[in-house]
Design an enzyme around this catalytic site. Structure first.
Site, PDB file in Angstrom:
ATOM      1  N   LYS A 206       0.866  -1.178   0.000  1.00 49.10           N
ATOM      2  CA  LYS A 206       0.000   0.000   0.000  1.00 49.10           C
ATOM      3  C   LYS A 206       0.903   1.228   0.000  1.00 49.10           C
ATOM      4  CE  LYS A 206      -3.997   2.073   2.284  1.00 49.10           C
ATOM      5  NZ  LYS A 206      -4.906   2.004   3.453  1.00 49.10           N
ATOM      6  N   LYS A 260      -2.159  -1.640  -3.859  1.00 45.74           N
ATOM      7  CA  LYS A 260      -3.011  -0.454  -3.766  1.00 45.74           C
ATOM      8  C   LYS A 260      -2.136   0.793  -3.774  1.00 45.74           C
ATOM      9  CE  LYS A 260      -6.661   1.620  -0.905  1.00 45.74           C
ATOM     10  NZ  LYS A 260      -7.466   1.509   0.320  1.00 45.74           N
TER      11      LYS A 260
END
Length: 338
Positions: A206, A260
Site C-alpha cells: 500500500k 493499492k
C-alpha cells in the site's frame, strides 16, 4: 500462376500479425486475457441510520449506504454474480477517539453490516478492513502517541478487531494499516479464536499515494488527518522495498495479497505474482475511479471503454481479481454481452 508476393512479404518473412486481427471472430478466438464477473470485488461504504442512500460528491455514482441498503446492494451484487463485497464504514464522529477504540465494539457499524448481509445473502463473500482510520479522531490507520503512530499497540488492537469481525461473519480480513507484523499477529489471533477458515488478504503493498483523496471523503477522514501517512505506507518510488514488504506478509501467513493503488503500480502486480504465486488483487482506488468518471462526464474519453480497458490491464498484469467501484456496472455490462 502469377506470383503475387509483395515486397512486404519479403520483409516480414510471410509473418503478418494482422491476419489474426482481421475480423471480430478471429480477435475473440485468439484473445489472451479475459475479464469476467468472477474477477470483481465491489467496495461499498456504510453509514449509520436506516434507508440512507447518500451520494459521495467526489465519487460520482458511488453512495454511502445504511445497513439495510447495504443488504439490498449485496442482493443486487449476488444477482449479477459478483463474488464478494469489501465494506468500509463512515463512523459517527462522536464515536471516534485517539485510539480508535470503537473498532473493538462487536456491534459497530461494520460488524452490524456483516451480520445483516450474511443473514440475507449468505452466498456472497464479505471482506473487511481492520485499519483504525475510520475510527480515529485524527484519521490515521493506527494509534497516535506523542505524534507517532505506534506499531505494536496498533497491531494488538487490530488483531482484536479482526476477531470481532470474524465473529460477525467476515470471510476475509484485509488489514490495510501497513503496520509491521500485523499479518502474523492477526493469523494467530484468528486461529486462537477458532477462525482457522477465515482468510487474510494482505494489503501487501500500500503506497503513500495521492490517489486516495475521494476515499477519505467517503469515510469522513479527509478533514481529520493530521500530517501524512508516509511513516507506514510505502514510498511510491520503492519497488524493491514493496516486494520485501510483500514477502514478509507471505511468511506471516497471508492467503492472498493486494496492490493499492492499482493502475500506477501494474509493475508491482506482475512482480508479486511472479515472485510468490499467491492470488494477487489490485485495488482500483477512488482517485482512479473519479478521474475516469470526471473525464467521461466531460466527454473527453469513452468512459465505458476506458473502464473496461483499465480492468483488463490488471488481469494482463497477472492479477486474479480487482476491487473496483465500477464492479456493479461492469458485471451488468458483461451480463449483457454474454
Amino acid at each position: 500462376m502469377t506470383d503475387k508476393t509483395d515486397i512486404v512479404d519479403l520483409i516480414t518473412g510471410h509473418r503478418r500479425m494482422r491476419r489474426n486481427r482481421k475480423a471480430d471472430w478471429t480477435r475473440r478466438m485468439v484473445r489472451e486475457t479475459q475479464l469476467t464477473v468472477d474477477d470483481l470485488i465491489w467496495p461499498i461504504f456504510l453509514v449509520p441510520g436506516t434507508n440512507v442512500v447518500e451520494p459521495i460528491a467526489a465519487m460520482p455514482g458511488v453512495m454511502r449506504l445504511s445497513v439495510d441498503k447495504a443488504v439490498e446492494a449485496a442482493r443486487e451484487a449476488a444477482d449479477v454474480g459478483i463474488p464478494a463485497l469489501a465494506t468500509f464504514p463512515n463512523v459517527d464522529m462522536a464515536l471516534r477517539d485517539d485510539t480508535g477504540s470503537h473498532s473493538l465494539d462487536a456491534d459497530n457499524l461494520i460488524n452490524r453490516a456483516t451480520r445483516a448481509i450474511k443473514t440475507a445473502v449468505p452466498g456472497i463473500g464479505i471482506i473487511t478492513d481492520v485499519a483504525l482510520d475510520p475510527f480515529t479522531s485524527h484519521g490515521h490507520d493506527g494509534i497516535l502517541r506523542d505524534g507517532e503512530i505506534v506499531n505494536d499497540e496498533t497491531v494488538s488492537q487490530i488483531a482484536r478487531a479482526a476477531v470481532a469481525q470474524a465473529d460477525a461473519g467476515a470471510d476475509i480480513i484485509a488489514p490495510s494499516d501497513m503496520m509491521d507484523g500485523r499479518i502474523g499477529v492477526i493469523r494467530q489471533a484468528l486461529d486462537a479464536a477458532g477462525h482457522q477458515s477465515v482468510g487474510i488478504m494482505a494489503y501487501a503493498t500500500k503506497f503513500a499515494s495521492a490517489f486516495y483523496g475521494p476515499y477519505r471523503e467517503a469515510i469522513g477522514t479527509s478533514g481529520l488527518l493530521k500530517g501524512d501517512k508516509k511513516t507506514y505506507y510505502i514510498d511510491p518510488a520503492n519497488a524493491t522495498e514493496a516486494l520485501r514488504d510483500a514477502a514478509l506478509d507471505v511468511e506471516e501467513g497471508a492467503d492472498m495479497m493486494m496492490v493499492k493503488p492499482g493502475l500506477p503500480y501494474l509493475d508491482i502486480c506482475w512482480r508479486m505474482k511472479d515472485a510468490f504465486g499467491l492470488p494477487v488483487f489490485a485495488y482500483q482506488v477512488s482517485g482512479e475511479y473519479s478521474m475516469i468518471k470526471a473525464a467521461g462526464a466531460q466527454g473527453w474519453i469513452d468512459e465505458e471503454r476506458v473502464m473496461m480497458e483499465t480492468l483488463l490491464a490488471f488481469k494482463r498484469a497477472g492479477c486474479d481479481g480487482i476491487l473496483s467501484y465500477f464492479a456493479l456496472d461492469v458485471a451488468r455490462l458483461l451480463a449483457r454481452k454474454g
